[in-house]
Design a protein around this motif. Structure first.
Motif, PDB file in Angstrom:
ATOM      1  N   PHE A  49      83.293  53.708  30.945  1.00  0.00           N
ATOM      2  CA  PHE A  49      84.299  53.639  32.011  1.00  0.00           C
ATOM      3  C   PHE A  49      84.678  55.051  32.479  1.00  0.00           C
ATOM      4  O   PHE A  49      84.855  55.301  33.684  1.00  0.00           O
ATOM      5  CB  PHE A  49      85.535  52.900  31.499  1.00  0.00           C
ATOM      6  N   ALA A  50      84.803  55.983  31.545  1.00  0.00           N
ATOM      7  CA  ALA A  50      85.185  57.359  31.895  1.00  0.00           C
ATOM      8  C   ALA A  50      84.105  58.043  32.723  1.00  0.00           C
ATOM      9  O   ALA A  50      84.399  58.877  33.596  1.00  0.00           O
ATOM     10  CB  ALA A  50      85.460  58.163  30.626  1.00  0.00           C
ATOM     11  N   GLY A  51      82.854  57.676  32.465  1.00  0.00           N
ATOM     12  CA  GLY A  51      81.769  58.314  33.207  1.00  0.00           C
ATOM     13  C   GLY A  51      81.519  57.701  34.566  1.00  0.00           C
ATOM     14  O   GLY A  51      80.782  58.268  35.386  1.00  0.00           O
ATOM     15  N   ILE A 108      79.296  62.532  30.352  1.00  0.00           N
ATOM     16  CA  ILE A 108      80.233  61.946  29.391  1.00  0.00           C
ATOM     17  C   ILE A 108      79.544  60.870  28.546  1.00  0.00           C
ATOM     18  O   ILE A 108      79.929  60.634  27.388  1.00  0.00           O
ATOM     19  CB  ILE A 108      81.460  61.359  30.132  1.00  0.00           C
ATOM     20  N   TYR A 166      76.876  56.907  38.056  1.00  0.00           N
ATOM     21  CA  TYR A 166      78.024  57.502  37.357  1.00  0.00           C
ATOM     22  C   TYR A 166      78.386  58.832  38.002  1.00  0.00           C
ATOM     23  O   TYR A 166      77.511  59.658  38.329  1.00  0.00           O
ATOM     24  CB  TYR A 166      77.694  57.722  35.875  1.00  0.00           C
ATOM     25  N   SER A 167      79.678  59.052  38.152  1.00  0.00           N
ATOM     26  CA  SER A 167      80.145  60.303  38.756  1.00  0.00           C
ATOM     27  C   SER A 167      79.992  61.474  37.790  1.00  0.00           C
ATOM     28  O   SER A 167      79.688  62.593  38.196  1.00  0.00           O
ATOM     29  CB  SER A 167      81.610  60.157  39.182  1.00  0.00           C
ATOM     30  N   THR A 168      80.225  61.208  36.506  1.00  0.00           N
ATOM     31  CA  THR A 168      80.056  62.250  35.470  1.00  0.00           C
ATOM     32  C   THR A 168      79.214  61.685  34.333  1.00  0.00           C
ATOM     33  O   THR A 168      79.733  61.321  33.265  1.00  0.00           O
ATOM     34  CB  THR A 168      81.434  62.704  34.931  1.00  0.00           C
ATOM     35  N   LEU A 185      84.859  52.587  26.615  1.00  0.00           N
ATOM     36  CA  LEU A 185      85.718  53.621  27.216  1.00  0.00           C
ATOM     37  C   LEU A 185      84.884  54.787  27.749  1.00  0.00           C
ATOM     38  O   LEU A 185      85.180  55.335  28.821  1.00  0.00           O
ATOM     39  CB  LEU A 185      86.726  54.133  26.175  1.00  0.00           C
ATOM     40  N   VAL A 186      83.852  55.155  27.007  1.00  0.00           N
ATOM     41  CA  VAL A 186      82.977  56.248  27.456  1.00  0.00           C
ATOM     42  C   VAL A 186      82.276  55.857  28.756  1.00  0.00           C
ATOM     43  O   VAL A 186      82.210  56.656  29.709  1.00  0.00           O
ATOM     44  CB  VAL A 186      81.955  56.591  26.361  1.00  0.00           C
TER      45      VAL A 186
END
Length: 518
Positions: A515-517, A465, A460-462, A512-513
Motif C-alpha cells: 500500500f505504501a508503494g 519500498i 507503483y509510485s515508489t 502495508l508495504v
C-alpha cells in the motif's frame, strides 16, 4: 461354528442354536399365512428377556455403510473399476456387493461402532440372551466384524446370489427363530419388514417418517438415543475453515489496483463459487480416503470417518454443492465457469489418482492454488503477469511440500510403515524438506526480480519500498519450515498460516508495504 446355506442364503450359527425347534415353528407358519397364531405362540412360549436379539450392521451397529465404503475404496484404487461395478450391478445388488467385498482391504477394527448399540448388546448378553448380527452386507465383511467384536452367537449376511436385506432378512430370521421369536435393532425403511416379524422393534438413527410407520405398525417399539449431525459437523465436513485459501482470488484485485465496489462484489461471488465447489470435492475426497483417515492421528475425527454424518447424506450433499457452485460461476461469466470446471476436474483427478503419485501430487496442489489466482484475474478481466504466476507456483509448491513433510514426519515419529496411499517413503522426509526450502526461497527470488523490473513504475509510485517485503517474506517461509521441522505444525500449512499470529502479522506488514508503494 456351523455354517448353513439355505437357498443360497448365508447363515452362520454357533453351537447351542435351537434350530430344530424353530424349523418346526416355521412349518407351523406355512399353515398360518397371517402368522398371528405362531407369533402369539412364540411370545407365550418365550418371554421378551429370553428372545434372541438380531442386530443390523450398516447404520445401526456401525455409523457407516459398508456398500458405500467399499465402492469408493475400490474407485480410489482403480477409478476405471466403475465400469465393472455397473456391470456387476446389472446382475443385482448381491453381485455388486460380492465383487466389492472380494477386493476390499477391510479392517473392522477401525469402523465407527455405535456405543449405544454396543451397550445394548452387552446388556442383552448379560441377561443370557443370544445375539446375532443380521446384515445386508456381504458375508466376508459381516464375518470379519463378528469375529472382531466376539459378541455374536452367529450371523446372517448376503452372498454372491442373495441380498440379505428387507424381505429376505425377515424371512431368514423367521426361519431361524419363528415370527415374533426375536427382537431386532435396525435403522432404515428397509428394516420395517424385519420389525414387522420381530417380537420387539428397537430403532436407532431412523428418520421421522420411518419412526411414524414403525410406531403405527408395531406396538412394542424402543427408540435408542443417538447423536444427530449438527451444523458444526456439516461445517467441518464442508471444510469451511479451508475457505481462506480461496482468498487468493482477491490477489489480482490487489495487484491490478482494481479497488472498485463492483469488482470486489464480483470477486466475492467467485469466492463463494470456489468455496462451494471445494466443499463438494472435499466430501468426495473424504469418501475415497475413509479407511486411511480412520488410521490417521487427526483425520480420524473427520465427520465421515467418525460416523458423525451418514454417508448417504454426504452423497446427496456432494452434487448439490457442485450444482450450486457451477450455477453461480455461470452467472458470473462463462470464462470463469471454465476456470471452475478445470479446478473441479483437476481436484477430482487429484483425489483419485494424482495424490498417489510422488511429486506430481505437490505440483498439482501448487497448480490448484495458482488456478485460484487466475480465476480472480478472469473475473476482473485483467491479465495475469508471468511474474505473479511464477511466484505463486514456487510459493505454493513450497507449502505443498511442507504439507507432505509433516505427514511423513508424523509417520516416522509414530513408527508407522510407509503409507500405501501415497507415493512417498518415510525415508523421503529429509529430501522433501530440502525441496520445500528450495522452492520457498525461489519464490523470494522471483519476488525480488519482480520488484526490480522497470515496469513496476507503471503500477507503483515508489516501487523501491516493495523491497521491504522481501525480508518479511523470507522470515515467514523460514519460520514455516522451522515449525514443520519441530513438529508443531498441523497437516495443512495454508490453514495453519490463517490461524498463526506471526503469519498474520507478516501478511499485514507485506500488505502495508504494498500500500505504501502504490
Amino acid at each position: 461354528m456351523k455354517v448353513t446355506d439355505t437357498k443360497h442364503e448365508s447363515v452362520a450359527l454357533f453351537p447351542g442354536h435351537p434350530r430344530a425347534r424353530h424349523d418346526e415353528d416355521h412349518r407351523r407358519h406355512l399353515n398360518d399365512p397371517g402368522g398371528r397364531a405362531l407369533a402369539i405362540a412364540r411370545r407365550q412360549e418365550q418371554p421378551a428377556t429370553g428372545r434372541p436379539l438380531a442386530v443390523d450392521l450398516d447404520g445401526t451397529l456401525i455409523r457407516s455403510d459398508l456398500l458405500i465404503e467399499t465402492a469408493f475404496a475400490e474407485l480410489g484404487r482403480q477409478p476405471l473399476s466403475l465400469v465393472g461395478m455397473v456391470g456387476a450391478l446389472a446382475g443385482g445388488k448381491a453381485a455388486l456387493k460380492h465383487k466389492l467385498a472380494e477386493n476390499a482391504d477391510f479392517d473392522p477394527s477401525t469402523l465407527p461402532y455405535d456405543p449405544v448399540v454396543l451397550d445394548y448388546i452387552r446388556a442383552a448378553r448379560a441377561q443370557g440372551r443370544q445375539v446375532y448380527l443380521a446384515s445386508a452386507s456381504h458375508e466376508r465383511l459381516v464375518k470379519a466384524v463378528a469375529d472382531h467384536l466376539g459378541l455374536f452367537a452367529g450371523w446372517f449376511a448376503s452372498n454372491a446370489e442373495t441380498n440379505c436385506g428387507g424381505r429376505v432378512k425377515a424371512q431368514k430370521l423367521v426361519a431361524a427363530f419363528g415370527e415374533g421369536g426375536f427382537d431386532y435393532i435396525g435403522n432404515d425403511a428397509a428394516d420395517l419388514r424385519v420389525w414387522d416379524k420381530a417380537g420387539k422393534a428397537i430403532a436407532i438413527r431412523t428418520s421421522g417418517r420411518v419412526n411414524q410407520d414403525l410406531k403405527r405398525a408395531h406396538r412394542d417399539v424402543e427408540v435408542l438415543s443417538w447423536e444427530r449431525p449438527t451444523w458444526r459437523s456439516w461445517a467441518k465436513l464442508a471444510r469451511t475453515h479451508q475457505y481462506s485459501k480461496n482468498a487468493l482470488l482477491f490477489v489480482p484485485l490487489i495487484t491490478a489496483h482494481a479497488f472498485e465496489l463492483v469488482a470486489f462484489l464480483q470477486v466475492f461471488l467467485a469466492f463463494v463459487a470456489f468455496s462451494l465447489c471445494a466443499s463438494s470435492v472435499y466430501i468426495l475426497n473424504d469418501l475415497v480416503d475413509l479407511q486411511d483417515d480412520r488410521k490417521h492421528r487427526t483425520k480420524c475425527n473427520r465427520p465421515l470417518a467418525k460416523g458423525t454424518i451418514p454417508l448417504a447424506q454426504a452423497l446427496v450433499a456432494m452434487p448439490v454443492l457442485l450444482a450450486l457452485s457451477m450455477g453461480l460461476a455461470a452467472a458470473i461469466s462463462l470464462p470463469f465457469l471454465g476456470i471452475l470446471v478445470i479446478y473441479c476436474v483437476l481436484t477430482t483427478t487429484y483425489s483419485f489418482l494424482l495424490k498417489r503419485k510422488a511429486l506430481l501430487d505437490v505440483l498439482s496442489l501448487a497448480g490448484l492454488y495458482t488456478l485460484r489466482v487466475i480465476g480472480g484475474a478472469v473475473v476482473l478481466g485483467v491479465a495475469v503477469s508471468a511474474w505473479l504466476l511464477a511466484f505463486s507456483m514456487a510459493l505454493f509448491l513450497s507449502l505443498a511440500l511442507i504439507k507432505r513433510f509433516v505427514e511423513l514426519a508424523a509417520r516416522l515419529d509414530a513408527h508407522l510403515p510407509d503409507s500405501s496411499s501415497r507415493g512417498y517413503r518415510n525415508t523421503d522426509a529429509d529430501l522433501v524438506m530440502m525441496l520445500a526450502a528450495a522452492s520457498g526461497f525461489n519464490a523470494v527470488t522471483v519476488f525480488i526480480l519482480y520488484v526490480s523490473n522497470e515496469s513496476m513504475t507503471l503500477l507503483y509510485s515508489t516501487p523501491q519500498i516493495l523491497w521491504l517485503a522481501a525480508p518479511i517474506l523470507t522470515y515467514w517461509i523460514a519460520r514455516m519450515l522451522m515449525l514443520a521441522h519441530r513438529r508443531v505444525m498441523d497437516d495443512d500449512p495454508v490453514a495453519f498460516a490463517t490461524r498463526d499470529r506471526a503469519s498474520m502479522i507478516c501478511g499485514a506488514l507485506i500488505g502495508l508495504v504494498m500500500f505504501a508503494g502504490a
